[in-house]
Design an enzyme around this catalytic site. Structure first.
Site, PDB file in Angstrom:
ATOM      1  NE  ARG A  51      -7.516  23.933  27.325  1.00 52.64           N
ATOM      2  CZ  ARG A  51      -7.132  23.109  26.238  1.00 52.64           C
ATOM      3  NH1 ARG A  51      -7.726  21.932  25.843  1.00 52.64           N
ATOM      4  NH2 ARG A  51      -6.619  23.839  25.587  1.00 52.64           N
ATOM      5  CB  THR A  52     -10.338  30.010  29.791  1.00 53.38           C
ATOM      6  OG1 THR A  52      -9.255  29.476  29.739  1.00 53.38           O
ATOM      7  CG2 THR A  52     -10.545  31.239  30.671  1.00 53.38           C
ATOM      8  CE  LYS A  80     -13.828  49.930  14.663  1.00 55.32           C
ATOM      9  NZ  LYS A  80     -14.885  50.437  14.406  1.00 55.32           N
ATOM     10  NE  ARG A 101      -7.276  32.972  28.963  1.00 57.90           N
ATOM     11  CZ  ARG A 101      -7.047  31.945  28.076  1.00 57.90           C
ATOM     12  NH1 ARG A 101      -6.430  31.514  27.345  1.00 57.90           N
ATOM     13  NH2 ARG A 101      -7.336  31.454  29.498  1.00 57.90           N
ATOM     14  CG  HIS A 129      -6.010  31.488  33.942  1.00 63.05           C
ATOM     15  ND1 HIS A 129      -7.035  30.662  34.450  1.00 63.05           N
ATOM     16  CD2 HIS A 129      -5.866  30.704  33.132  1.00 63.05           C
ATOM     17  CE1 HIS A 129      -7.701  30.495  33.286  1.00 63.05           C
ATOM     18  NE2 HIS A 129      -7.005  30.514  32.252  1.00 63.05           N
TER      19      HIS A 129
HETATM   20  C1  NCD Z   1      -2.838  28.196  30.261  1.00 64.94           C
HETATM   21  C2  NCD Z   1      -3.088  29.527  30.122  1.00 64.94           C
HETATM   22  O1  NCD Z   1      -4.374  29.872  29.030  1.00 64.94           O
HETATM   23  O2  NCD Z   1      -2.863  29.643  30.215  1.00 64.94           O
HETATM   24  N1  NCD Z   1      -4.681  27.526  29.818  1.00 64.94           N
HETATM   25  C3  NCD Z   1      -5.513  27.453  29.948  1.00 64.94           C
HETATM   26  O3  NCD Z   1      -6.266  27.653  30.201  1.00 64.94           O
HETATM   27  N2  NCD Z   1      -6.588  26.061  30.232  1.00 64.94           N
HETATM   28  C4  NCD Z   1      -2.348  27.284  29.743  1.00 64.94           C
HETATM   29  C5  NCD Z   1      -1.460  27.766  28.616  1.00 64.94           C
HETATM   30  O4  NCD Z   1      -1.494  28.493  27.941  1.00 64.94           O
HETATM   31  O5  NCD Z   1      -0.325  26.727  29.151  1.00 64.94           O
END
Ligand code: NCD
Length: 306
Positions: A51-52, A80, A101, A129
């Site tokens: 999703r993100t 690397k 991320r 997040h």
């Molecule tokens: C979450 C995350 O990556 O922290 N997912 C997301 O970004 N919607 C929640 C999760 O992974 O449980």
């Protein structure tokens, strides 16, 4: 130039403006379809995501911009031994904004310090997040009409769940928000959330183990998965993973006005039979995630649409 590491990087007034912009985009997406023409977003994902990453990319495309990036550390020069600082210096030559991320807490912050372009934390380890929180706030405000006067239950892995940490930090700033923290003893919120965020802001909160006890009191239930990848051993994960399962019988204990949110991905913690309940809002939440990321990109790139 502005980076986004935590939801607290925005004042509540700025958050309101951002959410207003997201609601306007939802109403009239055509108006924004060319706003980022000629701009590029880089998505640097050192950890899995559906999703993100895709909602960031879809958001930039819906603004008429372009996207580039990688979706795993293995396919980047991190494999690397390149540092995030060197990677972002490089990416600053190719893109106008970046979402990162990373499994290590603080890695996006390190990147922001070396960056020539705005950096957005798209999840750093078990820490924060912020763009999921923007998604959650937009969902709550759009569907409930307010961010104050709410009793919210957060359930599941409150220790490693970064979405929970960011959401609590954001919600303590609103009036009369009560928190019921529902988790097994081993997965309680970290002490900095309890002491430096909840207690320091004089918030009303309880910690309970049984979901059934909390359900009748809630306006919102925020379910989360047990974060397998952050456990030190598989045995503990297996013991915890099905601790909570929200099913039809439990939903019968909840008020009619209670919404169920989940950042997703879901594993077993919400039974699929709940998906057809009108109170299940987790797939609507995904849609709001794209609108709010469009609003965030416009804000950080200082693009105005009249
Ligand atoms: C979450 C995350 O990556 O922290 N997912 C997301 O970004 N919607 C929640 C999760 O992974 O449980």
């Amino acid at each position: 130039m502005r980076h986004v590491m935590s939801p607290l990087d925005f004042s509540t007034e700025e958050l309101d403006q951002l959410l207003d912009l997201a609601n306007d985009i939802e109403k009239d997406p055509e108006k924004y379809a060319h706003a980022c023409e000629g701009k590029r977003l880089a998505t640097l994902f050192y950890e899995p995501s559906t999703r993100t990453r895709l909602s960031f990319e879809a958001a930039m495309m819906a603004l008429g911009g372009k996207v580039l990036g990688f979706s795993s550390a293995d396919s980047s020069s991190a494999s690397k031994g390149e540092s995030v600082a060197d990677t972002i210096r490089t990416v600053s030559c190719f893109a106008h904004i970046a979402a990162i991320r990373h499994p290590k807490e603080g890695a996006p912050l390190v990147a922001s310090m070396a960056s020539k372009i705005p950096v957005i934390n798209a999840g750093d380890g078990g820490h924060q997040h912020p763009t999921q929180t923007l998604t959650d706030l937009l969902t709550i405000r759009s569907l409930k009409g307010r961010l104050n006067n709410l009793t919210i239950g957060l359930c599941g892995d409150l220790k490693f769940g970064r979405t929970v940490h960011s959401l609590i930090e954001a919600l303590v700033r609103y009036e009369n928000v009560k928190f019921i923290l529902i988790s097994p003893e081993e997965l309680r919120v970290p002490s900095y959330i309890r002491d430096d965020v909840l207690r320091a802001n004089h918030k009303d909160f309880q910690e309970v183990i049984r979901l059934e006890d909390a359900l009748p009191q809630l306006d919102l239930l925020y379910m989360t998965r047990v974060q397998r990848e952050r456990f030190f051993n598989e045995e503990d994960y297996v013991r915890m993973k099905d601790f909570y399962i929200l099913d039809k019988a439990k939903m019968d204990l909840a008020p009619d006005h209670m919404l169920v949110l989940h950042p997703l991905p879901r594993v077993n913690e919400i039974s699929v039979e709940v998906d057809s309940d009108p109170r299940a809002a987790y797939f609507k939440q995904v849609q709001y995630g794209m609108y709010v990321r469009m609003a965030l990109i416009l804000t950080l790139l200082e693009v105005k649409v009249c």
